[in-house]
Design a protein around this motif. Structure first.
Motif, PDB file in Angstrom:
ATOM      1  N   ASP A   1      17.064  12.325  -4.840  1.00  8.79           N
ATOM      2  CA  ASP A   1      17.066  13.616  -5.999  1.00  8.79           C
ATOM      3  C   ASP A   1      18.433  13.786  -7.299  1.00  8.79           C
ATOM      4  O   ASP A   1      19.119  14.585  -5.698  1.00  8.79           O
ATOM      5  N   GLN A   2      18.377  13.445  -8.094  1.00  4.43           N
ATOM      6  CA  GLN A   2      20.372  13.539  -8.285  1.00  4.43           C
ATOM      7  C   GLN A   2      20.343  15.084  -8.613  1.00  4.43           C
ATOM      8  O   GLN A   2      19.433  15.327  -8.871  1.00  4.43           O
ATOM      9  N   ARG A   3      21.190  14.977  -8.391  1.00  5.67           N
ATOM     10  CA  ARG A   3      21.582  17.075  -9.066  1.00  5.67           C
ATOM     11  C   ARG A   3      20.875  17.355 -10.450  1.00  5.67           C
ATOM     12  O   ARG A   3      20.735  17.155 -11.461  1.00  5.67           O
ATOM     13  N   GLY A   4      20.146  18.471 -10.338  1.00  2.00           N
ATOM     14  CA  GLY A   4      19.221  19.167 -11.204  1.00  2.00           C
ATOM     15  C   GLY A   4      18.130  18.905 -11.365  1.00  2.00           C
ATOM     16  O   GLY A   4      17.417  18.877 -12.179  1.00  2.00           O
ATOM     17  N   CYS A   5      17.038  18.045 -10.669  1.00  4.96           N
ATOM     18  CA  CYS A   5      16.574  17.580 -10.863  1.00  4.96           C
ATOM     19  C   CYS A   5      15.424  17.390  -9.766  1.00  4.96           C
ATOM     20  O   CYS A   5      16.019  17.244  -8.723  1.00  4.96           O
ATOM     21  N   GLY A   6      14.016  17.192  -9.430  1.00  6.96           N
ATOM     22  CA  GLY A   6      13.058  16.227  -8.657  1.00  6.96           C
ATOM     23  C   GLY A   6      13.475  17.982  -7.708  1.00  6.96           C
ATOM     24  O   GLY A   6      12.547  18.760  -8.373  1.00  6.96           O
ATOM     25  N   LEU A   7      13.236  17.521  -6.344  1.00  6.13           N
ATOM     26  CA  LEU A   7      13.824  18.482  -5.638  1.00  6.13           C
ATOM     27  C   LEU A   7      14.567  19.427  -5.184  1.00  6.13           C
ATOM     28  O   LEU A   7      14.820  20.036  -4.316  1.00  6.13           O
ATOM     29  N   SER A   8      15.463  18.256  -5.610  1.00 11.41           N
ATOM     30  CA  SER A   8      17.278  18.869  -5.868  1.00 11.41           C
ATOM     31  C   SER A   8      17.206  20.582  -6.103  1.00 11.41           C
ATOM     32  O   SER A   8      16.398  21.047  -6.640  1.00 11.41           O
TER      33      SER A   8
ATOM     34  N   PRO B   1       0.454  -1.339   0.293  1.00 12.27           N
ATOM     35  CA  PRO B   1      -0.377  -0.392   0.763  1.00 12.27           C
ATOM     36  C   PRO B   1       0.954   1.516   0.293  1.00 12.27           C
ATOM     37  O   PRO B   1       2.300   1.432   0.380  1.00 12.27           O
ATOM     38  N   GLN B   2       0.028   2.719  -0.560  1.00 10.86           N
ATOM     39  CA  GLN B   2       0.996   3.673   0.356  1.00 10.86           C
ATOM     40  C   GLN B   2       1.098   3.991   0.738  1.00 10.86           C
ATOM     41  O   GLN B   2       0.721   3.735   1.553  1.00 10.86           O
ATOM     42  N   ILE B   3       2.225   4.421   1.703  1.00 14.08           N
ATOM     43  CA  ILE B   3       2.821   5.049   2.623  1.00 14.08           C
ATOM     44  C   ILE B   3       3.286   5.972   1.913  1.00 14.08           C
ATOM     45  O   ILE B   3       3.598   6.736   1.334  1.00 14.08           O
ATOM     46  N   LYS B   4       2.982   7.442   3.388  1.00 17.34           N
ATOM     47  CA  LYS B   4       4.269   8.750   3.498  1.00 17.34           C
ATOM     48  C   LYS B   4       5.078   8.180   3.531  1.00 17.34           C
ATOM     49  O   LYS B   4       5.941   7.399   4.566  1.00 17.34           O
ATOM     50  N   THR B   5       6.265   9.329   3.824  1.00 19.38           N
ATOM     51  CA  THR B   5       7.657   9.433   4.399  1.00 19.38           C
ATOM     52  C   THR B   5       7.567  10.058   5.544  1.00 19.38           C
ATOM     53  O   THR B   5       6.797  10.314   6.458  1.00 19.38           O
ATOM     54  N   ASN B   6       8.642   8.799   6.402  1.00 22.09           N
ATOM     55  CA  ASN B   6       9.308   9.203   8.157  1.00 22.09           C
ATOM     56  C   ASN B   6      10.036  10.684   7.994  1.00 22.09           C
ATOM     57  O   ASN B   6       9.104  11.821   8.802  1.00 22.09           O
ATOM     58  N   TYR B   7      10.456  11.220   7.051  1.00 18.54           N
ATOM     59  CA  TYR B   7      10.940  12.225   7.324  1.00 18.54           C
ATOM     60  C   TYR B   7      11.089  12.611   5.842  1.00 18.54           C
ATOM     61  O   TYR B   7      12.122  11.622   4.484  1.00 18.54           O
ATOM     62  N   ASN B   8      12.150  13.795   5.340  1.00 14.43           N
ATOM     63  CA  ASN B   8      12.524  13.769   4.683  1.00 14.43           C
ATOM     64  C   ASN B   8      13.171  15.544   4.710  1.00 14.43           C
ATOM     65  O   ASN B   8      13.114  16.380   5.433  1.00 14.43           O
ATOM     66  N   ASP B   9      14.791  15.906   3.921  1.00 11.55           N
ATOM     67  CA  ASP B   9      15.699  16.642   4.042  1.00 11.55           C
ATOM     68  C   ASP B   9      17.233  16.630   2.602  1.00 11.55           C
ATOM     69  O   ASP B   9      16.588  16.369   2.151  1.00 11.55           O
ATOM     70  N   PHE B  10      17.539  18.225   3.156  1.00 12.16           N
ATOM     71  CA  PHE B  10      18.369  17.716   2.592  1.00 12.16           C
ATOM     72  C   PHE B  10      19.207  18.108   2.632  1.00 12.16           C
ATOM     73  O   PHE B  10      20.111  17.880   3.902  1.00 12.16           O
ATOM     74  N   ILE B  11      20.918  17.737   1.359  1.00 12.99           N
ATOM     75  CA  ILE B  11      22.015  17.357   2.222  1.00 12.99           C
ATOM     76  C   ILE B  11      22.802  18.476   1.537  1.00 12.99           C
ATOM     77  O   ILE B  11      22.397  17.813   0.149  1.00 12.99           O
ATOM     78  N   LYS B  12      23.317  19.978   1.583  1.00 11.92           N
ATOM     79  CA  LYS B  12      24.367  20.718   1.143  1.00 11.92           C
ATOM     80  C   LYS B  12      25.729  19.696   0.722  1.00 11.92           C
ATOM     81  O   LYS B  12      26.412  19.527   1.903  1.00 11.92           O
ATOM     82  N   THR B  13      25.966  19.996  -0.470  1.00 12.75           N
ATOM     83  CA  THR B  13      27.221  20.099  -1.212  1.00 12.75           C
ATOM     84  C   THR B  13      28.286  20.701  -0.880  1.00 12.75           C
ATOM     85  O   THR B  13      27.386  21.486  -0.398  1.00 12.75           O
ATOM     86  N   GLU B  14      29.404  20.431  -0.792  1.00 16.13           N
ATOM     87  CA  GLU B  14      30.877  21.234  -0.551  1.00 16.13           C
ATOM     88  C   GLU B  14      30.417  22.739  -2.252  1.00 16.13           C
ATOM     89  O   GLU B  14      31.261  23.511  -1.959  1.00 16.13           O
ATOM     90  N   ASP B  15      30.076  21.591  -3.189  1.00 19.49           N
ATOM     91  CA  ASP B  15      29.851  22.667  -4.144  1.00 19.49           C
ATOM     92  C   ASP B  15      29.083  23.469  -4.684  1.00 19.49           C
ATOM     93  O   ASP B  15      28.235  23.622  -5.953  1.00 19.49           O
ATOM     94  N   GLY B  16      28.012  23.537  -4.247  1.00 20.03           N
ATOM     95  CA  GLY B  16      26.757  24.485  -4.095  1.00 20.03           C
ATOM     96  C   GLY B  16      25.253  23.963  -3.727  1.00 20.03           C
ATOM     97  O   GLY B  16      24.138  24.421  -4.726  1.00 20.03           O
ATOM     98  N   HIS B  17      24.959  22.677  -4.456  1.00 23.71           N
ATOM     99  CA  HIS B  17      23.867  21.585  -4.401  1.00 23.71           C
ATOM    100  C   HIS B  17      24.074  21.517  -3.147  1.00 23.71           C
ATOM    101  O   HIS B  17      24.086  20.953  -2.083  1.00 23.71           O
ATOM    102  N   LYS B  18      21.741  20.968  -3.243  1.00 25.84           N
ATOM    103  CA  LYS B  18      21.581  20.560  -2.004  1.00 25.84           C
ATOM    104  C   LYS B  18      20.456  19.610  -2.460  1.00 25.84           C
ATOM    105  O   LYS B  18      19.353  19.468  -3.880  1.00 25.84           O
TER     106      LYS B  18
END
Length: 320
Positions: A65-72, A4-21
């Motif tokens: 989500d890989q760099r440049g796409c999705g919610l990144s 069955p469909q489930i919700k996420t427990n949590y979501n977040d961002f990781i900041k890279t040293e070169d400016g991506h989240k």
């Protein structure tokens, strides 16, 4: 077969040293066995559908989500966006989540990325679960973008993508790449729609016009077309035949490979070659399916394989 469909427990961002989240999310059992799923594209994104493929009581289900796409962020950025950077992002995510060993899963381009990560960091991969193998060789791009591969099966669709016979897919990819990086917003959107329509039309045995329209959503199509053409115009930023050449680095890590018999995006020979080159792998050929994960036969085969993998991983853990 699917959970069955489930919700996420949590979501977040990781900041890279070169400016991506880098966006990531976790669902399922917070104390369960970690599985990291690599999405396709390049340029796709994480999906609630993927959560349904894994037992939420056993697995700690992680998507990113890989760099440049999705919610990144930044969205559609090509800056420092190469395969090496994506591999480093997976390693950064693994460290962030304190994972020592994982099940590494993925589909299409996600299999390419998972295999390349595993060959660089085999000590952190307990097993692989891969669907729709893409080896990212020149012959694989020739199959997908020349008029002598998948176009032979879908000549009418191919004319909409490229009206002229093409013996040089590199030239075609570069032409699209120039359009997708131009300042002409209307032409950019037109190119993105044509690019994604071609792949979407041939990814299933029976075209689903509703799904095709979803794939042509500008937000999705622009990122997918831009990042695919960016990577493919640069030979995916890897050496030719790199995955097969380095298969010894993961030769003892068990893997389940799932591939549709009639996959027109990534032809079956890629999965067959990988299986023949990899002693610890098992190949499941899904006879009534093409490329898309959302084809019923593919998603059910993947879910069944993830359940079998859970049994294997439990057995491995009990031996420790």
């Amino acid at each position: 077969m699917l959970y069955p469909q489930i919700k996420t427990n949590y979501n977040d961002f990781i900041k890279t040293e070169d400016g991506h989240k880098i966006y990531y999310e976790e669902s399922g059992n917070a104390n369960g066995y970690p599985v990291i799923y690599c999405h396709g594209g390049p340029g796709g994104g994480s999906s609630p559908f993927v959560r349904r493929l894994f037992d939420p009581e056993y697995y700690r289900i992680i998507q990113f989500d890989q760099r440049g796409c999705g919610l990144s962020e930044p969205f559609m950025s090509l800056h420092n966006n190469t395969t090496a950077h994506l591999i480093n992002d997976i390693e950064l995510l693994r460290k962030q989540l304190s994972i020592s060993k994982m099940l590494l899963a993925g589909g299409s381009w996600g299999t390419t990325l998972a295999l390349l990560y595993g060959q660089q960091y085999p000590q952190h991969v307990a097993a692989f679960l891969l669907r729709g193998i893409f080896l990212a060789r020149q012959q694989d791009l020739f199959w997908l973008y020349s008029s002598h591969g998948a176009a032979r099966l879908f000549s009418d669709y191919y004319r909409d993508f490229n009206p002229h016979p093409c013996d040089d897919p590199e030239q075609l990819i570069n032409t699209y790449y120039r359009r997708l990086t131009s300042d002409n917003e209307l032409d950019k959107l037109s190119a993105a729609r044509n690019w994604c329509q071609w792949e979407s039309r041939i990814s299933v045995l029976h075209a689903d016009h509703t799904k095709i329209e979803e794939d042509l959503n500008p937000h999705h199509a622009l990122a997918m077309a831009l990042l695919e053409s960016h990577y493919f115009s640069h030979s995916s930023f890897i050496k030719e035949n790199q995955i097969i050449a380095n298969i010894d680095k993961i030769k003892d890590i068990p893997a389940t490979i799932i591939h549709g018999r009639y996959d027109s995006v990534c032809d079956f020979s890629q999965a067959d070659l990988l299986n023949q080159s990899w002693p610890a792998s098992a190949l499941i050929c899904v006879g009534s399916a093409g490329h898309s994960l959302k084809e019923k036969a593919i998603s059910e085969a993947f879910c069944k394989a993830s359940n079998s993998m859970a049994v294997f991983l439990k057995g491995q853990k009990s031996k420790l």
